[in-house]
Design a protein around this motif. Sequence first.
Motif, PDB file in Angstrom:
ATOM      1  N   THR A 207       0.872  -1.260  -0.220  1.00 30.40           N
ATOM      2  CA  THR A 207       0.305  -0.056  -0.174  1.00 30.40           C
ATOM      3  C   THR A 207       0.742   1.012  -0.146  1.00 30.40           C
ATOM      4  O   THR A 207       1.520   1.028   0.477  1.00 30.40           O
ATOM      5  CB  THR A 207      -1.006   0.326   1.308  1.00 30.40           C
ATOM      6  OG1 THR A 207       0.041  -0.540   1.957  1.00 30.40           O
ATOM      7  CG2 THR A 207      -1.962  -1.335   1.459  1.00 30.40           C
ATOM      8  N   ILE A 209       0.541   3.784   1.911  1.00 32.98           N
ATOM      9  CA  ILE A 209       1.088   4.751   3.489  1.00 32.98           C
ATOM     10  C   ILE A 209       1.990   4.168   4.079  1.00 32.98           C
ATOM     11  O   ILE A 209       3.080   3.784   3.859  1.00 32.98           O
ATOM     12  CB  ILE A 209       0.129   3.673   4.541  1.00 32.98           C
ATOM     13  CG1 ILE A 209      -0.489   4.148   5.671  1.00 32.98           C
ATOM     14  CG2 ILE A 209       0.432   2.332   4.846  1.00 32.98           C
ATOM     15  CD1 ILE A 209      -0.906   4.063   6.641  1.00 32.98           C
ATOM     16  N   HIS A 210       2.527   5.743   4.400  1.00 30.16           N
ATOM     17  CA  HIS A 210       3.471   6.138   4.875  1.00 30.16           C
ATOM     18  C   HIS A 210       3.852   5.672   6.346  1.00 30.16           C
ATOM     19  O   HIS A 210       2.699   5.134   6.786  1.00 30.16           O
ATOM     20  CB  HIS A 210       3.643   7.646   5.270  1.00 30.16           C
ATOM     21  CG  HIS A 210       3.688   8.372   3.982  1.00 30.16           C
ATOM     22  ND1 HIS A 210       4.826   8.109   3.049  1.00 30.16           N
ATOM     23  CD2 HIS A 210       3.372   9.003   3.743  1.00 30.16           C
ATOM     24  CE1 HIS A 210       4.461   9.122   1.568  1.00 30.16           C
ATOM     25  NE2 HIS A 210       3.557   9.081   1.427  1.00 30.16           N
ATOM     26  N   SER A 211       4.967   4.654   6.924  1.00 34.29           N
ATOM     27  CA  SER A 211       5.292   4.932   8.230  1.00 34.29           C
ATOM     28  C   SER A 211       4.590   5.409   9.477  1.00 34.29           C
ATOM     29  O   SER A 211       3.968   4.940   9.926  1.00 34.29           O
ATOM     30  CB  SER A 211       6.471   4.319   8.485  1.00 34.29           C
ATOM     31  OG  SER A 211       7.701   3.701   7.304  1.00 34.29           O
ATOM     32  N   ILE A 212       4.146   6.860   9.634  1.00 30.52           N
ATOM     33  CA  ILE A 212       3.919   7.260   9.839  1.00 30.52           C
ATOM     34  C   ILE A 212       2.056   7.193  10.608  1.00 30.52           C
ATOM     35  O   ILE A 212       1.869   7.345  11.848  1.00 30.52           O
ATOM     36  CB  ILE A 212       4.313   9.266  10.525  1.00 30.52           C
ATOM     37  CG1 ILE A 212       4.088  10.495  11.503  1.00 30.52           C
ATOM     38  CG2 ILE A 212       4.336  10.036   8.623  1.00 30.52           C
ATOM     39  CD1 ILE A 212       4.709   9.409  12.585  1.00 30.52           C
ATOM     40  N   GLU A 213       1.700   7.096   9.072  1.00 29.35           N
ATOM     41  CA  GLU A 213       0.574   7.543   9.140  1.00 29.35           C
ATOM     42  C   GLU A 213       0.531   5.530   9.873  1.00 29.35           C
ATOM     43  O   GLU A 213      -1.236   5.793  10.113  1.00 29.35           O
ATOM     44  CB  GLU A 213       0.435   7.384   7.602  1.00 29.35           C
ATOM     45  CG  GLU A 213       0.553   8.638   7.209  1.00 29.35           C
ATOM     46  CD  GLU A 213       0.219   8.891   5.305  1.00 29.35           C
ATOM     47  OE1 GLU A 213       0.327   9.847   5.531  1.00 29.35           O
ATOM     48  OE2 GLU A 213       0.516   7.631   5.070  1.00 29.35           O
ATOM     49  N   LEU A 214       0.840   4.777   9.631  1.00 31.77           N
ATOM     50  CA  LEU A 214       0.387   3.178   9.938  1.00 31.77           C
ATOM     51  C   LEU A 214       0.757   3.544  11.348  1.00 31.77           C
ATOM     52  O   LEU A 214      -0.071   2.573  12.368  1.00 31.77           O
ATOM     53  CB  LEU A 214       1.496   2.465   9.477  1.00 31.77           C
ATOM     54  CG  LEU A 214       1.177   0.783   9.841  1.00 31.77           C
ATOM     55  CD1 LEU A 214       0.236   0.315   9.086  1.00 31.77           C
ATOM     56  CD2 LEU A 214       2.435   0.126   9.247  1.00 31.77           C
ATOM     57  N   ILE A 216       0.435   6.020  13.221  1.00 34.05           N
ATOM     58  CA  ILE A 216      -0.894   6.420  13.823  1.00 34.05           C
ATOM     59  C   ILE A 216      -2.221   5.703  13.950  1.00 34.05           C
ATOM     60  O   ILE A 216      -3.270   6.090  14.618  1.00 34.05           O
ATOM     61  CB  ILE A 216      -0.910   8.062  12.815  1.00 34.05           C
ATOM     62  CG1 ILE A 216      -0.272   9.037  13.797  1.00 34.05           C
ATOM     63  CG2 ILE A 216      -2.228   8.890  13.401  1.00 34.05           C
ATOM     64  CD1 ILE A 216      -0.158   9.912  12.890  1.00 34.05           C
ATOM     65  N   ALA A 217      -2.814   4.964  12.841  1.00 36.24           N
ATOM     66  CA  ALA A 217      -3.859   3.909  12.485  1.00 36.24           C
ATOM     67  C   ALA A 217      -4.089   3.705  13.432  1.00 36.24           C
ATOM     68  O   ALA A 217      -4.788   2.832  13.920  1.00 36.24           O
ATOM     69  CB  ALA A 217      -3.534   3.966  10.912  1.00 36.24           C
ATOM     70  N   LYS A 218      -2.113   2.903  13.948  1.00 33.48           N
ATOM     71  CA  LYS A 218      -2.711   2.088  14.353  1.00 33.48           C
ATOM     72  C   LYS A 218      -3.053   2.412  16.225  1.00 33.48           C
ATOM     73  O   LYS A 218      -3.652   1.193  17.020  1.00 33.48           O
ATOM     74  CB  LYS A 218      -0.914   1.054  15.167  1.00 33.48           C
ATOM     75  CG  LYS A 218      -0.889   0.596  13.677  1.00 33.48           C
ATOM     76  CD  LYS A 218      -1.855  -0.942  13.560  1.00 33.48           C
ATOM     77  CE  LYS A 218      -0.954  -2.197  12.679  1.00 33.48           C
ATOM     78  NZ  LYS A 218      -2.099  -3.436  12.507  1.00 33.48           N
ATOM     79  N   SER A 356       7.864   4.186  14.025  1.00 25.85           N
ATOM     80  CA  SER A 356       8.593   5.209  12.114  1.00 25.85           C
ATOM     81  C   SER A 356       9.636   4.643  11.329  1.00 25.85           C
ATOM     82  O   SER A 356       9.580   4.076  10.703  1.00 25.85           O
ATOM     83  CB  SER A 356       7.908   6.714  11.908  1.00 25.85           C
ATOM     84  OG  SER A 356       6.867   6.988  12.814  1.00 25.85           O
TER      85      SER A 356
END
Length: 364
Positions: A207, A209-214, A216-218, A356
């Motif tokens: 996907t 998705i960036h690491s920092i986005e992942l 936060i989503a977690k 991240s």
Amino acid sequence: MKSVFRIKAVMLKEFRQLARDRITFGMVVMIPLIQLLLFGFAINTDVRNIPVAVVDQSGSSSGRLIVESLKVAQVVQVNQFYASIAEAEQAIEQGRVRAVLILPKDLEQRLAQNRALGQWLVDGSDTMVSSAIMQLRMMPLNDLQWRINTQPNTFDVTLLYNPSRRSAVNIVPGLLGVILTMTMILFTSAAIVRERERGNLELLIATPIHSIELMIAKIVPYVFVGLIQVTIILGLGHFIFSVPINGALSQVLFGTLLFIAASLTLGLVISTIAQTQLQSMQMTVFILLPSILLSGFMFPYEAMPVAAQWISEILPATHFMRMIRGIVLRGADLSDLWRDSLWMVVFTIIGLVVASFRFKKSLD
């Protein structure tokens, strides 16, 4: 005989696997070592060096002798001198001191008449600290004793926030910090590891998705889980154990959100380090022990050695314990506890950045 050989073969395999699993092997050594050091050195029920302030309205030599005698007892540590009682009460509310000794203007007359020499204003939300201060209500005051023919001098004691000295008043807000620490770190410590073991990591890598986005989503879904736990604990504590909520609910909410975010990011960092869910569980236990024992939940912060206090200041649980008790019991605001609030914001940012950078969108 063949059975013995089969058992031996499997046993040797387990030993080799344990030796290769460095994190597990490290936990085998570190967990009992940390427990021994914590219980042997850091955990101390003998309360010493309680930070207190003095309001000396007498300005007399007798007042100075009383203060010096208190220092000799080593139960309290006189950190501040205030000119008014209002300033002293504000210092207790903000958590800067645990108690205030008020010496009245007619101190010399009280000495001559064998009356109470002054008054202690004590933060009664911590029952162990208040019990230690209560022991000072009757104590010999060295050079003052020759001036009066009486038993040890007495002081009046006023317990603020918990005059009945009920342990539930102190435990329930602290229990909120303990439960959130356990559940929030536990939930997210296996977040990345679980994706890897289930084979979902390949999908995440594919996907955009960036690491920092992942990261936060977690953590966002578990924020709501933490808020549900807060509602249950404080609600039942208030209606069943009559624990007062003196602070604004908005302050409780914002302070709790800061701590939930900090705990969740700590769990994410663990998840990026661990290779298996077993390792993540072991590392979580390794973090939970000092978080609970050094946070001030069970044992007074002031009774710990300086080295243990330094470690406790790094952990989010210590700052939240001060925050939630200050807000719920003393009616303080986050502005009064800005140092603890700031540290949890900084801790969350650092945790997200570290997690991240450690999470690489690759399988190697």
